[in-house]
Structures are given as structure tokens and as C-alpha cells.
Design a protein around this motif. Structure first.
Motif, PDB file in Angstrom:
ATOM      1  N   ASP A 101      14.643  -3.861  -6.155  1.00 51.84           N
ATOM      2  CA  ASP A 101      14.105  -4.408  -5.093  1.00 51.84           C
ATOM      3  C   ASP A 101      12.998  -4.157  -4.643  1.00 51.84           C
ATOM      4  OD1 ASP A 101      13.925  -5.156  -2.379  1.00 51.84           O
ATOM      5  OD2 ASP A 101      16.064  -3.864  -1.600  1.00 51.84           O
ATOM      6  N   PRO A 102      11.705  -5.003  -4.739  1.00 50.96           N
ATOM      7  CA  PRO A 102      10.269  -4.611  -4.839  1.00 50.96           C
ATOM      8  C   PRO A 102      10.742  -4.646  -2.972  1.00 50.96           C
ATOM      9  CG  PRO A 102      10.855  -7.426  -5.164  1.00 50.96           C
ATOM     10  CD  PRO A 102      11.703  -6.230  -5.299  1.00 50.96           C
ATOM     11  N   PHE A 103      11.708  -4.703  -1.852  1.00 52.15           N
ATOM     12  CA  PHE A 103      11.290  -4.307  -0.316  1.00 52.15           C
ATOM     13  C   PHE A 103      11.291  -2.713   0.179  1.00 52.15           C
ATOM     14  CE2 PHE A 103      11.457  -8.763  -1.231  1.00 52.15           C
ATOM     15  CZ  PHE A 103      10.682  -9.318   0.110  1.00 52.15           C
ATOM     16  N   SER A 104      11.679  -1.938  -1.433  1.00 52.77           N
ATOM     17  CA  SER A 104      12.307  -0.879  -0.693  1.00 52.77           C
ATOM     18  C   SER A 104      12.200  -0.274  -1.084  1.00 52.77           C
ATOM     19  CB  SER A 104      14.029  -0.399  -0.688  1.00 52.77           C
ATOM     20  OG  SER A 104      14.858  -0.810  -2.082  1.00 52.77           O
ATOM     21  N   SER A 105      11.610  -0.596  -3.119  1.00 52.94           N
ATOM     22  CA  SER A 105      10.395   0.525  -3.532  1.00 52.94           C
ATOM     23  C   SER A 105       9.028   0.431  -3.750  1.00 52.94           C
ATOM     24  CB  SER A 105      11.368  -0.496  -5.058  1.00 52.94           C
ATOM     25  OG  SER A 105       9.899  -1.524  -4.823  1.00 52.94           O
ATOM     26  N   LEU A 106       8.582   0.155  -2.132  1.00 58.41           N
ATOM     27  CA  LEU A 106       7.701   0.111  -2.394  1.00 58.41           C
ATOM     28  C   LEU A 106       7.489   0.791  -0.452  1.00 58.41           C
ATOM     29  CD1 LEU A 106       5.535  -2.685  -3.542  1.00 58.41           C
ATOM     30  CD2 LEU A 106       5.926  -0.722  -4.188  1.00 58.41           C
ATOM     31  N   ASP A 107       6.095   2.298  -0.487  1.00 53.70           N
ATOM     32  CA  ASP A 107       6.432   2.990   1.335  1.00 53.70           C
ATOM     33  C   ASP A 107       6.043   1.488   1.433  1.00 53.70           C
ATOM     34  OD1 ASP A 107       5.732   4.611   2.544  1.00 53.70           O
ATOM     35  OD2 ASP A 107       5.846   6.435   1.596  1.00 53.70           O
ATOM     36  N   PRO A 108       6.599   1.516   2.828  1.00 55.69           N
ATOM     37  CA  PRO A 108       5.996   0.393   2.980  1.00 55.69           C
ATOM     38  C   PRO A 108       5.247   1.147   4.872  1.00 55.69           C
ATOM     39  CG  PRO A 108       8.498   1.885   4.946  1.00 55.69           C
ATOM     40  CD  PRO A 108       7.911   1.878   3.753  1.00 55.69           C
ATOM     41  N   ARG A 109       4.406   2.564   4.422  1.00 55.22           N
ATOM     42  CA  ARG A 109       3.513   2.865   5.219  1.00 55.22           C
ATOM     43  C   ARG A 109       2.326   3.087   5.015  1.00 55.22           C
ATOM     44  NH1 ARG A 109       5.903   8.684   6.139  1.00 55.22           N
ATOM     45  NH2 ARG A 109       6.426   7.595   3.429  1.00 55.22           N
ATOM     46  N   HIS A 110       1.915   2.557   3.363  1.00 54.37           N
ATOM     47  CA  HIS A 110       0.682   3.040   1.882  1.00 54.37           C
ATOM     48  C   HIS A 110       0.477   1.630   1.604  1.00 54.37           C
ATOM     49  CE1 HIS A 110       2.382   7.042   1.326  1.00 54.37           C
ATOM     50  NE2 HIS A 110       2.359   7.129   2.447  1.00 54.37           N
ATOM     51  N   TYR A 152      -0.620  -3.737   3.576  1.00 50.96           N
ATOM     52  CA  TYR A 152       0.893  -3.033   3.412  1.00 50.96           C
ATOM     53  C   TYR A 152       1.600  -4.193   3.214  1.00 50.96           C
ATOM     54  CZ  TYR A 152      -2.436   0.231   5.800  1.00 50.96           C
ATOM     55  OH  TYR A 152      -3.458   1.195   5.698  1.00 50.96           O
ATOM     56  N   PRO A 153       2.820  -3.529   2.496  1.00 49.47           N
ATOM     57  CA  PRO A 153       3.894  -3.995   1.324  1.00 49.47           C
ATOM     58  C   PRO A 153       4.243  -5.329   1.777  1.00 49.47           C
ATOM     59  CG  PRO A 153       4.227  -1.611   0.960  1.00 49.47           C
ATOM     60  CD  PRO A 153       2.456  -1.503   1.410  1.00 49.47           C
ATOM     61  N   HIS A 154       4.193  -5.135   3.471  1.00 47.01           N
ATOM     62  CA  HIS A 154       5.552  -6.297   4.875  1.00 47.01           C
ATOM     63  C   HIS A 154       4.301  -7.155   4.231  1.00 47.01           C
ATOM     64  CE1 HIS A 154       2.893  -5.032   7.531  1.00 47.01           C
ATOM     65  NE2 HIS A 154       2.500  -5.865   8.079  1.00 47.01           N
ATOM     66  N   GLN A 155       3.458  -6.995   3.893  1.00 45.99           N
ATOM     67  CA  GLN A 155       2.554  -8.529   4.622  1.00 45.99           C
ATOM     68  C   GLN A 155       2.569  -9.315   2.775  1.00 45.99           C
ATOM     69  OE1 GLN A 155      -1.128  -5.761   5.080  1.00 45.99           O
ATOM     70  NE2 GLN A 155      -1.885  -7.456   6.522  1.00 45.99           N
ATOM     71  N   PHE A 156       3.090  -9.308   2.185  1.00 43.13           N
ATOM     72  CA  PHE A 156       3.072  -9.543   0.754  1.00 43.13           C
ATOM     73  C   PHE A 156       4.741 -10.613   0.859  1.00 43.13           C
ATOM     74  CE2 PHE A 156       0.381  -6.294   0.145  1.00 43.13           C
ATOM     75  CZ  PHE A 156      -1.204  -6.797  -0.438  1.00 43.13           C
ATOM     76  N   SER A 157       4.094 -11.805  -0.428  1.00 42.72           N
ATOM     77  CA  SER A 157       6.073 -11.719  -0.786  1.00 42.72           C
ATOM     78  C   SER A 157       6.907 -11.057  -1.715  1.00 42.72           C
ATOM     79  CB  SER A 157       5.602 -13.649  -1.278  1.00 42.72           C
ATOM     80  OG  SER A 157       5.342 -12.999  -2.523  1.00 42.72           O
ATOM     81  N   GLY A 158       7.924 -11.259  -1.655  1.00 43.23           N
ATOM     82  CA  GLY A 158       8.551 -10.846  -2.569  1.00 43.23           C
ATOM     83  C   GLY A 158       8.250 -10.929  -4.328  1.00 43.23           C
ATOM     84  N   GLY A 159       7.484 -12.049  -4.445  1.00 45.78           N
ATOM     85  CA  GLY A 159       7.360 -12.106  -6.297  1.00 45.78           C
ATOM     86  C   GLY A 159       5.818 -11.397  -5.868  1.00 45.78           C
ATOM     87  N   GLN A 160       4.811 -11.093  -4.875  1.00 42.48           N
ATOM     88  CA  GLN A 160       3.969 -10.736  -5.001  1.00 42.48           C
ATOM     89  C   GLN A 160       3.841  -9.026  -4.985  1.00 42.48           C
ATOM     90  OE1 GLN A 160       2.067 -12.236  -1.738  1.00 42.48           O
ATOM     91  NE2 GLN A 160       0.502 -13.032  -2.817  1.00 42.48           N
ATOM     92  N   ARG A 161       5.309  -8.567  -4.247  1.00 44.19           N
ATOM     93  CA  ARG A 161       5.326  -6.977  -4.302  1.00 44.19           C
ATOM     94  C   ARG A 161       5.696  -6.908  -5.803  1.00 44.19           C
ATOM     95  NH1 ARG A 161       8.771  -5.475   1.586  1.00 44.19           N
ATOM     96  NH2 ARG A 161       7.594  -7.882   2.242  1.00 44.19           N
ATOM     97  N   GLN A 162       6.351  -7.192  -6.410  1.00 45.83           N
ATOM     98  CA  GLN A 162       7.043  -7.343  -7.146  1.00 45.83           C
ATOM     99  C   GLN A 162       5.695  -7.400  -8.289  1.00 45.83           C
ATOM    100  OE1 GLN A 162       9.272  -5.614  -8.773  1.00 45.83           O
ATOM    101  NE2 GLN A 162      11.191  -6.092  -8.991  1.00 45.83           N
ATOM    102  N   ILE A 190      10.164 -18.038  -8.203  1.00 45.82           N
ATOM    103  CA  ILE A 190       9.213 -17.421  -8.526  1.00 45.82           C
ATOM    104  C   ILE A 190       9.505 -16.355 -10.347  1.00 45.82           C
ATOM    105  CG2 ILE A 190       8.067 -15.078  -7.710  1.00 45.82           C
ATOM    106  CD1 ILE A 190       8.095 -18.227  -6.527  1.00 45.82           C
ATOM    107  N   GLN A 191      10.800 -15.854 -10.580  1.00 44.68           N
ATOM    108  CA  GLN A 191      11.245 -15.759 -11.293  1.00 44.68           C
ATOM    109  C   GLN A 191      10.911 -15.071 -12.646  1.00 44.68           C
ATOM    110  OE1 GLN A 191      15.650 -15.708 -12.135  1.00 44.68           O
ATOM    111  NE2 GLN A 191      16.043 -14.425 -10.218  1.00 44.68           N
TER     112      GLN A 191
END
Ligand code: ADP
Ligand code: MG
Length: 329
Positions: A101-110, A152-162, A190-191
């Protein structure tokens, strides 16, 4: 390219079930129940099975992100189970994980910059300039740009986060990456981009992958060999061609029958399994699959089948393939 990079021997992870006022242990979830396999340098080794069969627990136990209950993990000939914390921390440079899960695995504050820089600082890359060079190279190889570093992570799409998750796993130039369902949370469109990226990176950096997936279609193109898990155990290990052309274990056959086949002449008969997956807190005696197996025999309800080489490195844990004479040997 047959040199062994990683060996897993009789790995077990039992989670205690605690209940009641005194938190007494009332049993165990046998998430991983005595599995053995080895991974060769440079290969992609698939680990496949339905949700809850113990894939993530296996991946995390190998990296000792959780402590195995029993068994050995040997990396480049060195046993890492039992290494003290500091030695293990150093060892982990070579062994990284990409989470599902690239949403929960990156610290949103960083910021991305910080997410990528932190492992370099922790592992003692003191020169700021060197860190920056490495970060810029990394962001480039995963297909993002330097302007992304300050977001920051929230500024990216799922694919970019991964892609960021993959860049983070690469920061310390690892030899092994456990990719735990790296595309399961992404849009289908995106897969394949992310899978292609992983393949390009493998060639560029001579990476070895353990690629975890919950169905056989995703791993078909990327894996050299595949291990199929059911209820904490490995039921079959084979190279891609053996597995897709001649699956041996009835469970693998059922999983494979659900994979869409583009060629209608090759269409397989869909095998619908009866019943539910039993709980790993209460796995059936004998072969764990016998309660759902269309080919179950008496022996399957009594004796756990061993994972045996049925020829050419094709390994299967099923009494249909246990030599009849094995009791006499
Ligand atoms: P998979 O990745 O194949 O979906 P997991 O390895 O996550 O499976 O889980 C295997 C089994 O172990 C599941 O039954 C799950 O509920 C259980 N499990 C996983 N982590 C824990 C934990 N920390 N405590 C208790 N049970 C767990
Ligand atoms: Mg999982």
C-alpha cells in the motif's frame, strides 16, 4: 546464474492468540508453518496464494521486520536469524521491501527528499553532496523528476507513490527486494508500468526479487520460478513453464484455472473449490488442503505431505506424487 542468494529453512511464524483477563495464550495463528525454499541471485521468485495464506508474514520474517518463531534465514551463506540488532541493521542494507500500500507506507509528514534521504543518513552516508547525488539519480531512475523531491506523498497518484516506495527501497543499493504485492493497490492501467519499471531496475542493478502476489496472472510474466502457498505452507515450487504448463498440485490447478487465458483453444476447465479456507489457527491435520481438494485420499487426512522434487526441480507437496515405495525406503 544458479548461485544461491537466499535460503529459507523450516521457517515458522506463529502468532499467539491471547484472551481473557490474564492475557493467557489460547493457541496460535500458524501464519507460516514450516516452509523452505531458496532464491538464486538475479532471479525473480514469485510467492503466490490467496489472501491470508502467509505471504506477507514470510516476506517480513525473511527481513526480520518481524521475528520468525523458528527456522533459519541464510543470506549469502550467512545465517541472519539470530544476528544481534546492530549487525542485522547493517545486513538490512542488502535486503529491502516494497510494501503493498503506497498510501500507508510513506510518512505523510515528510517530503520525498526526506523520505529518500533518511535511510542514507541512518546508514552513515555523511557527505551531503553524495546523498543529494544519490537521491537525484534515484528519482530519475524511477521515472520522476527533481521537482517532485519537495512534494509530499498526498500530492502524488498511487502509481507515483509506488515509484517513491521503490526509490526508497533502492537507496542503499540492496541485493534483494521483497516486493509485497507492489501493484495490487494500483489501477490496472498503471500496474504494467510499475512492473516494467521493476524489470528495468532488476537489469540495471542486478537485483533479486521475491515478488508476492495473490494470483498467478500477475507473476506469469515477471517471475522465473514460483512458489504457491496455502494456509502457511508451500504446496508447489516450479519454474514458470512447469507451473503454467504442467501444474501438479490440485490447489495450483484450481488457482490456474481461474487465470484468464487469451487463447480460446487453451481454455482450461474452471475448477471451483468447495468450502472456505480453514483458519490458520486451526489448520486441518495431514494435508492442509484436503478439506477442499477434489482428489483427497485417506492418507491426506492423516499425513502432512512433504515438498518433494518430482523431477527437474519441480517440487510438489501432495500425496498423489509421493512415491508409493516411500514408506519402505
Ligand atoms: P497474506 O500476506 O498472504 O495475505 P499474512 O501473512 O498477512 O497473509 O497473514 C497470514 C495470517 O496471519 C492471517 O491469518 C493473518 O490474520 C495472520 N496475521 C498476520 N499478522 C498478524 C499479527 N501481527 N498478529 C496476529 N495474526 C497475524
Ligand atoms: Mg499480504
Amino acid at each position: 546464474m544458479s548461485e544461491t542468494l537466499l535460503e529459507v529453512q523450516h521457517l515458522k511464524k506463529y502468532f499467539p492468540i491471547r484472551k481473557g483477563l490474564w492475557n493467557k495464550t489460547r493457541g496460535y495463528v500458524k501464519a507460516v508453518d514450516d516452509i523452505s525454499f531458496s532464491v538464486r541471485r538475479g532471479e525473480t521468485f514469485g510467492l503466490v496464494g490467496e489472501s491470508g495464506c502467509g505471504k506477507s508474514t514470510t516476506g517480513r520474517s525473511i527481513l526480520r521486520l518481524i521475528e520468525p518463531s523458528e527456522g533459519k534465514v541464510i543470506f549469502e551463506g550467512r545465517e541472519i536469524t539470530g544476528l544481534p540488532d546492530e549487525a542485522m541493521r547493517k545486513q538490512r542494507r542488502d535486503m529491502q521491501i516494497v510494501f503493498q500500500d503506497p498510501f500507508s507506507s510513506l510518512d505523510p509528514r515528510h517530503s520525498v527528499q526526506r523520505i529518500l534521504e533518511e535511510p542514507l543518513i541512518v546508514h552513515g552516508i555523511k557527505s551531503r553532496k553524495e546523498r543529494q547525488q544519490r537521491i537525484e539519480k534515484l528519482i530519475d531512475v524511477v521515472g520522476l523528476t527533481r521537482t517532485h523531491l519537495h512534494r509530499y506523498p498526498h500530492q502524488f497518484s498511487g502509481g507515483q507513490r509506488q515509484r517513491i516506495g521503490i526509490a526508497r527501497a533502492l537507496t542503499l543499493q540492496p541485493k534483494l527486494i521483497v516486493a509485497d504485492e507492489p501493484v495490487s493497490a494500483l489501477d490496472v492501467s498503471i500496474q504494467s508500468q510499475v512492473i516494467n519499471l521493476l524489470q528495468d531496475l532488476q537489469n540495471e542493478f542486478r537485483l533479486t526479487y521475491i515478488f508476492i502476489a495473490h494470483d498467478l496472472s500477475v507473476v506469469k510474466h515477471i517471475c522465473d520460478r514460483v512458489a504457491v502457498m496455502y494456509l502457511g505452507r508451500i504446496v508447489e515450487i516450479a519454474n514458470k513453464h512447469q507451473l503454467y504448463d504442467m501444474p501438479q498440485h490440485p490447489y495450483t490447478q484450481a488457482l490456474l484455472s481461474a487465470v484468464p487465458e487469451p487463447d480460446p483453444d487453451l481454455k482450461r476447465q474452471r475448477i471451483i473449490l468447495q468450502g472456505e479456507v480453514p483458519s490458520p489457527a486451526n489448520a486441518p491435520v495431514g494435508c492442509a488442503f484436503h478439506t477442499r481438494c477434489p482428489k483427497a485420499m485417506q492418507v491426506c487426512t492423516e499425513v502432512r505431505p512433504q515438498l518433494l522434487d518430482t523431477g527437474g526441480g519441480h517440487m510438489t507437496a501432495c500425496h498423489l506424487y509421493t512415491p508409493a515405495s516411500s514408506g519402505m525406503e
